[in-house]
Design an enzyme around this catalytic site. Structure first.
Site, PDB file in Angstrom:
ATOM      1  CB  CYS A 224      12.708  34.476  -6.552  1.00  0.00           C
ATOM      2  SG  CYS A 224      13.056  35.853  -7.667  1.00  0.00           S
TER       3      CYS A 224
ATOM      4  CB  CYS B 194      19.552  39.353  -3.968  1.00  0.00           C
ATOM      5  SG  CYS B 194      19.660  38.480  -5.522  1.00  0.00           S
TER       6      CYS B 194
ATOM      7  CD  GLU C 190      12.239  43.743 -12.650  1.00  0.00           C
ATOM      8  OE1 GLU C 190      12.519  44.516 -13.580  1.00  0.00           O
ATOM      9  OE2 GLU C 190      13.076  43.316 -11.838  1.00  0.00           O
TER      10      GLU C 190
ATOM     11  CG  ASP D 165      17.208  42.504  -4.971  1.00  0.00           C
ATOM     12  OD1 ASP D 165      17.512  41.297  -4.938  1.00  0.00           O
ATOM     13  OD2 ASP D 165      16.400  42.958  -5.809  1.00  0.00           O
ATOM     14  CB  SER D 166      19.883  41.732  -8.555  1.00  0.00           C
ATOM     15  OG  SER D 166      18.558  41.262  -8.400  1.00  0.00           O
TER      16      SER D 166
ATOM     17  CG  HIS E  25      11.220  39.819  -8.957  1.00  0.00           C
ATOM     18  ND1 HIS E  25      12.465  39.933  -8.385  1.00  0.00           N
ATOM     19  CD2 HIS E  25      11.140  40.792  -9.886  1.00  0.00           C
ATOM     20  CE1 HIS E  25      13.111  40.935  -8.967  1.00  0.00           C
ATOM     21  NE2 HIS E  25      12.323  41.465  -9.883  1.00  0.00           N
TER      22      HIS E  25
HETATM   23  N1  DGL Z   1      16.631  39.294  -6.685  1.00  0.00           N
HETATM   24  C1  DGL Z   1      16.742  38.056  -7.416  1.00  0.00           C
HETATM   25  C2  DGL Z   1      16.513  36.886  -6.440  1.00  0.00           C
HETATM   26  O1  DGL Z   1      15.838  36.996  -5.437  1.00  0.00           O
HETATM   27  C3  DGL Z   1      15.773  37.987  -8.583  1.00  0.00           C
HETATM   28  C4  DGL Z   1      16.140  38.918  -9.717  1.00  0.00           C
HETATM   29  C5  DGL Z   1      17.470  38.593 -10.349  1.00  0.00           C
HETATM   30  O2  DGL Z   1      17.600  37.551 -11.023  1.00  0.00           O
HETATM   31  O3  DGL Z   1      18.383  39.381 -10.177  1.00  0.00           O
HETATM   32  O4  DGL Z   1      17.025  35.822  -6.663  1.00  0.00           O
END
Ligand code: DGL
Length: 273
Positions: free
Chosen positions: A188, A76, A155, A13-14, A190
């Site tokens: 997403c 992600c 976050e 993931d990012s 989050h």
């Molecule tokens: N992990 C990203 C997503 O699910 C969200 C956070 C980001 O923008 O990197 O799209």
């Protein structure tokens, strides 16, 4: 590196968000070893171009391949939306993204045929959820909305109270959910943390779809199809890799994973080309 049943599942993931997907994977497949990579030095992906996110995604995959992973899970949503074709072409192992599993749950859930999708600007602009839903049920009416402020709220741990409610009202209250939408895809990593605020604003008639569990089910199917399921209780390992220093990942990540993370190793990624 060769892989077999005992090889770990790789997840990237990012940053910390994909830990919601890892959590579902561990619940669904508790015996499997996992290596999670959070590209914390480059987060966020959601506001970056598809080209750049694809480049980072390939570098994440290369780093995980060094651990001998047997399947790659792209936790992600943004990377799943833009980089899956490149990853599938480049890797010698199966690649599972979060969009197709989430879309199939949404397509099976809606009764009115009206579905809304929320995600990062990159995910929404890619049209990936819209395409996945249309390929499952072409008659579906799909609306979408980018909700970038949900990421920093999750976050920061601002997951209830006035601030997230105001933000959710702004994003969801201006037409997205009007006229019979009964299913809302949390597109997403989050957003599951903000579920109760989103549900309160959306109302009880709207079912929220979180792709994490559906993705874990898909990974279980892929392992089963290829006879790669680990069956022994022994030697289940959890590794965490990050590209920035680990402190914030360990602190914030515990909220996403639901339990503490004992340590994470900082690595450098090698970008291709
Ligand atoms: N992990 C990203 C997503 O699910 C969200 C956070 C980001 O923008 O990197 O799209």
């Amino acid at each position: 590196m060769r892989h077999d049943r005992h090889s770990p599942i790789g997840v990237f993931d990012s940053g910390v968000g994909g830990l919601t997907v890892l959590k579902a994977l561990i619940e669904r497949l508790p015996l499997e070893s996992t290596v999670y990579l959070g590209d914390t030095a480059r987060v966020p992906y959601g506001t970056k171009s598809g080209e750049v996110v694809t480049k980072y995604s390939l570098a994440n995959a290369d780093a995980l391949l060094e651990y001998g992973i047997k399947v790659l899970v792209v936790a992600c949503n943004t990377a799943s939306a833009v980089a899956l074709p490149a990853l599938r072409q480049a890797l010698p192992i199966p690649v599972v993204g979060v969009i197709a599993p989430g879309a199939s749950v949404a397509a099976a859930t809606t009764k009115t045929g009206k579905v809304a999708v929320i995600g990062t600007p990159g995910t929404i602009a890619s049209g990936a959820y819209q395409q996945a839903l249309a390929s499952l049920r072409s008659e579906l009416e799909v609306r979408s909305q980018a909700c970038p402020l949900f990421v920093p709220l999750a976050e920061e741990g601002w997951i209830d109270g006035d601030v997230p409610r105001l933000v959710a009202n702004k994003y969801l209250g201006e037409g997205l959910l009007s006229e019979g939408v009964d299913t809302l895809v949390l597109g997403c990593t989050h957003y599951p943390l903000l579920k109760s605020v989103i549900q309160a604003v959306a109302g009880p008639q709207v079912t929220l779809v979180d792709s994490a569990r559906a993705t874990a089910d898909r990974v279980a199917e892929v392992l089963h199809e290829r006879d790669l399921v680990k069956k022994e209780r022994l030697a289940t390992e959890r590794h965490y890799l990050v590209t920035d220093t680990p402190n914030r990942f360990i602190e914030v990540g515990a909220r996403f994973l639901g339990h503490s993370i004992s340590g994470a190793r900082q690595i450098d990624l090698k970008l291709r080309g």
